[in-house]
Every structure is written in C-alpha cells, then in structure tokens.
Design a protein around this motif. Structure first.
Motif, PDB file in Angstrom:
ATOM      1  N   VAL A  84     -27.700 -17.732  30.793  1.00  0.00           N
ATOM      2  CA  VAL A  84     -27.680 -16.190  31.316  1.00  0.00           C
ATOM      3  C   VAL A  84     -27.948 -16.063  32.996  1.00  0.00           C
ATOM      4  O   VAL A  84     -28.956 -16.698  33.421  1.00  0.00           O
ATOM      5  CB  VAL A  84     -28.574 -15.280  30.727  1.00  0.00           C
ATOM      6  N   THR A  85     -26.875 -15.604  33.575  1.00  0.00           N
ATOM      7  CA  THR A  85     -27.119 -15.688  35.141  1.00  0.00           C
ATOM      8  C   THR A  85     -26.896 -13.889  35.418  1.00  0.00           C
ATOM      9  O   THR A  85     -26.436 -13.126  34.909  1.00  0.00           O
ATOM     10  CB  THR A  85     -26.116 -16.420  35.832  1.00  0.00           C
ATOM     11  N   VAL A  86     -27.675 -13.885  36.689  1.00  0.00           N
ATOM     12  CA  VAL A  86     -27.546 -12.361  37.321  1.00  0.00           C
ATOM     13  C   VAL A  86     -26.087 -12.277  38.095  1.00  0.00           C
ATOM     14  O   VAL A  86     -25.978 -12.998  38.847  1.00  0.00           O
ATOM     15  CB  VAL A  86     -28.579 -11.838  38.162  1.00  0.00           C
ATOM     16  N   SER A  87     -25.242 -11.401  37.613  1.00  0.00           N
ATOM     17  CA  SER A  87     -24.077 -11.124  38.409  1.00  0.00           C
ATOM     18  C   SER A  87     -24.198 -10.274  39.709  1.00  0.00           C
ATOM     19  O   SER A  87     -23.667 -10.148  40.677  1.00  0.00           O
ATOM     20  CB  SER A  87     -22.898 -10.742  37.620  1.00  0.00           C
ATOM     21  N   GLU A  88     -24.706  -8.962  39.236  1.00  0.00           N
ATOM     22  CA  GLU A  88     -24.893  -8.058  40.428  1.00  0.00           C
ATOM     23  C   GLU A  88     -26.442  -7.172  40.089  1.00  0.00           C
ATOM     24  O   GLU A  88     -26.615  -6.881  38.872  1.00  0.00           O
ATOM     25  CB  GLU A  88     -23.803  -6.951  40.155  1.00  0.00           C
ATOM     26  N   VAL A  89     -26.958  -6.719  41.179  1.00  0.00           N
ATOM     27  CA  VAL A  89     -28.074  -5.802  40.954  1.00  0.00           C
ATOM     28  C   VAL A  89     -27.823  -4.765  42.113  1.00  0.00           C
ATOM     29  O   VAL A  89     -27.682  -5.001  43.255  1.00  0.00           O
ATOM     30  CB  VAL A  89     -29.450  -6.503  41.432  1.00  0.00           C
ATOM     31  N   VAL A  90     -27.653  -3.405  41.677  1.00  0.00           N
ATOM     32  CA  VAL A  90     -27.311  -2.310  42.686  1.00  0.00           C
ATOM     33  C   VAL A  90     -28.271  -1.277  41.808  1.00  0.00           C
ATOM     34  O   VAL A  90     -28.749  -1.073  40.839  1.00  0.00           O
ATOM     35  CB  VAL A  90     -25.940  -1.880  42.384  1.00  0.00           C
ATOM     36  N   LEU A  91     -28.579  -0.167  43.091  1.00  0.00           N
ATOM     37  CA  LEU A  91     -29.323   1.072  42.622  1.00  0.00           C
ATOM     38  C   LEU A  91     -28.281   2.294  42.862  1.00  0.00           C
ATOM     39  O   LEU A  91     -27.394   2.558  43.682  1.00  0.00           O
ATOM     40  CB  LEU A  91     -30.339   1.232  43.916  1.00  0.00           C
ATOM     41  N   LEU A  92     -27.995   2.892  41.582  1.00  0.00           N
ATOM     42  CA  LEU A  92     -26.932   3.826  41.301  1.00  0.00           C
ATOM     43  C   LEU A  92     -27.560   5.066  40.936  1.00  0.00           C
ATOM     44  O   LEU A  92     -28.611   5.121  40.444  1.00  0.00           O
ATOM     45  CB  LEU A  92     -25.772   3.208  40.237  1.00  0.00           C
ATOM     46  N   PRO A  93     -26.901   6.271  41.079  1.00  0.00           N
ATOM     47  CA  PRO A  93     -27.125   7.631  40.631  1.00  0.00           C
ATOM     48  C   PRO A  93     -26.915   7.730  39.245  1.00  0.00           C
ATOM     49  O   PRO A  93     -25.765   7.327  38.988  1.00  0.00           O
ATOM     50  CB  PRO A  93     -26.525   8.642  41.626  1.00  0.00           C
ATOM     51  N   GLY A  94     -27.895   8.207  38.565  1.00  0.00           N
ATOM     52  CA  GLY A  94     -27.593   8.628  36.922  1.00  0.00           C
ATOM     53  C   GLY A  94     -26.641   9.921  37.086  1.00  0.00           C
ATOM     54  O   GLY A  94     -26.743  10.619  37.980  1.00  0.00           O
ATOM     55  N   PRO A  95     -26.445  10.382  35.750  1.00  0.00           N
ATOM     56  CA  PRO A  95     -25.956  11.562  35.580  1.00  0.00           C
ATOM     57  C   PRO A  95     -26.643  12.955  36.113  1.00  0.00           C
ATOM     58  O   PRO A  95     -25.991  14.030  36.462  1.00  0.00           O
ATOM     59  CB  PRO A  95     -25.754  11.784  33.996  1.00  0.00           C
ATOM     60  N   ASP A  96     -28.097  12.742  36.413  1.00  0.00           N
ATOM     61  CA  ASP A  96     -28.812  13.970  36.804  1.00  0.00           C
ATOM     62  C   ASP A  96     -29.365  13.638  38.169  1.00  0.00           C
ATOM     63  O   ASP A  96     -30.475  14.341  38.591  1.00  0.00           O
ATOM     64  CB  ASP A  96     -29.944  14.419  35.786  1.00  0.00           C
ATOM     65  N   ALA A  97     -28.910  12.670  38.881  1.00  0.00           N
ATOM     66  CA  ALA A  97     -29.325  11.944  40.071  1.00  0.00           C
ATOM     67  C   ALA A  97     -29.345  13.161  41.113  1.00  0.00           C
ATOM     68  O   ALA A  97     -28.314  13.984  41.234  1.00  0.00           O
ATOM     69  CB  ALA A  97     -28.974  10.765  40.586  1.00  0.00           C
ATOM     70  N   LEU A  98     -30.346  13.311  42.005  1.00  0.00           N
ATOM     71  CA  LEU A  98     -30.166  13.846  43.339  1.00  0.00           C
ATOM     72  C   LEU A  98     -29.359  13.099  44.596  1.00  0.00           C
ATOM     73  O   LEU A  98     -29.757  12.073  44.853  1.00  0.00           O
ATOM     74  CB  LEU A  98     -31.293  14.101  43.716  1.00  0.00           C
TER      75      LEU A  98
END
Length: 260
Positions: A84-98
């Motif tokens: 198992v390898t890590v393809s991508e790591v990102v910080l994304l806004p959720g549905p209630d994100a500011l």
C-alpha cells in the motif's frame, strides 16, 4: 445499457487508517513543525473508494483558521501482492468549511478612484464603451474630430459608452439630485461659467469654469448648481444692525429753567 458494477477496494486499503494518518502528519509537519503536526490531524472522518485499487481517507483538520477543512490522503495498491502506497496528501475544504470568496479577476475588482500615479489600466479588447475610430459613432462631433488629419485616435466612445457616462454623471455628486444642487440659487445651465461639452452630450453636460466653485474643472449636469452661480447678486442691506429712529410728538415738553 447496463451500468458497470462498482468494485469494492481491498479491505487492507480501508483498514490502513494509521498509515494514512502518518502521511497527513508528515505533510502538516512541513509547515507547522513536527511537534504541532500531530495535533493538526484530528479524528478519522471517513474512507471513500476511488475505484477498485484506491481509497481516500479523510481526517479532521484541527489547526486554527481551518474550521471544517480536512486532510485527504489517497492510498493505492497496484495489486493484491503489492504494498500500500501513498498517492496524494492534500488539505481540502469540507462541506461546512470556511473558505475564501471566489476569486474575481482584477479588471472586475478595480473601482473608480483606485488608479494611482504610475498605474496602468488597459481597456478590455471587447470593451463595449469603445468602437474603432473608423466606425460611424452617430455623434456628429465625434465624426468631425475623427476626420481631422493627424489625430490618429484608434477608438472613440460608442453610444453605449456615452450613455454609461451620462448616467454616471447625472447620478453623481455633480448631478441635479445632490444636496449642493438643491440648495443652489440657480442651475449650471444658466450660469455664465458653464462650458458645454461638444456632440450629443452638449445639451445635458458641460464643465465648470469658475475657480471658486466646488466643481471647477469637473463635468457637471445642466441641472447642477452651487452658490457661485454667475447671476448671484450681493445683498444690498447693511450687515450692521441700525436702530430705528423714533419720533414721538405726542409729549408736551416742559421748560424748567432759563438758558443763560
């Protein structure tokens, strides 16, 4: 046509929560430092299949200023016997994100008065306010100027551009609805300092040529006015209050003594 069946990802991708968390902590450490990174990655929220061989794990982002955001870590495996390898790591806004407001191009953000010394503001290629200088503008004054030898203007105001300018000037601080105009003794259209514009705007607008007027050098509407109107007359009454003379002839005077 039948839809293709949805393939479930391998259970080991779904269960690899700690591997995904470690990847998110590593990414957070690049900006926050190793000590703060562990506290920036919160609880595991969900695992979402990205096909038959990939899963994205979502963790709550707990650092300040990122309310409602989530760390998203995508894990993949090339085969049943592959790691198992890590393809991508990102910080994304959720549905209630500011989140920040939608980006607006600079030419839509600029406002009248924003232009400073040395700033450049090119007109858009398809600016509806302008037409090429060789196109008839239906304004006799513009046509006359455009024919002058050596002038060389590439573009002139279109009808749309003139209508926009007229509406802006009429509704602006030098229009008939301003407080100054309502208190004025006369309108600019009857003032000797009024310099009419040329062309189709001549009947409604001009420039003020009175150096003592608040609109000196500015475009004014004929219905605008101020206290410096050319027909204002000085007051003829004395600014000093004078007591009225009183004549009282209804009193008998009594002589009390002879004058030596």
């Amino acid at each position: 046509m039948n839809a293709l069946p949805t393939l479930d990802p391998p259970a080991r991708l779904v269960d690899a929560v700690e591997q995904a968390r470690s990847a998110a902590v590593e990414e957070a450490a690049a900006d926050l430092g190793r000590q703060a990174a562990h506290g920036a990655v919160g609880a595991h929220l969900e695992a979402v299949a990205e096909g038959a061989d990939a899963v994205t794990h979502h963790f709550a982002a707990t650092q300040g200023g990122y309310r409602g955001w989530r760390w998203s870590v995508t894990l993949a495996a090339a085969g049943a016997d592959e790691p198992v390898t890590v393809s991508e790591v990102v910080l994304l806004p959720g549905p209630d994100a500011l989140v920040a407001p939608s980006w607006v191009p600079w030419h839509e953000r600029v406002r009248p008065g924003d232009l400073g010394i040395g700033d450049l503001l090119p007109a858009p290629e398809d600016d509806p306010r302008l037409v090429p200088g060789y196109v008839a503008s239906d304004d006799p004054a513009v046509e006359e100027v455009a024919r002058e030898v050596g002038l060389g203007r590439r573009s002139v105001l279109s009808r749309h551009g003139r209508e926009q300018a007229a509406r802006r000037w009429h509704d602006g601080p030098h229009g008939p609805a301003s407080d100054m105009a309502r208190a004025a003794p006369g309108t600019c259209g009857t003032c000797g300092f009024f310099l009419p514009l040329a062309g189709s705007l001549r009947a409604a607008f001009g420039a003020c040529g009175n150096e003592y007027a608040p609109a000196d050098g500015a475009v004014v509407e004929v219905g605008f006015g101020c206290g410096a109107h050319s027909d204002v007359q000085p007051e003829s009454t004395s600014p000093v209050a004078v007591a009225e003379l009183v004549y009282d002839d209804g009193v008998d005077l009594e002589i009390t003594g002879s004058r030596e």
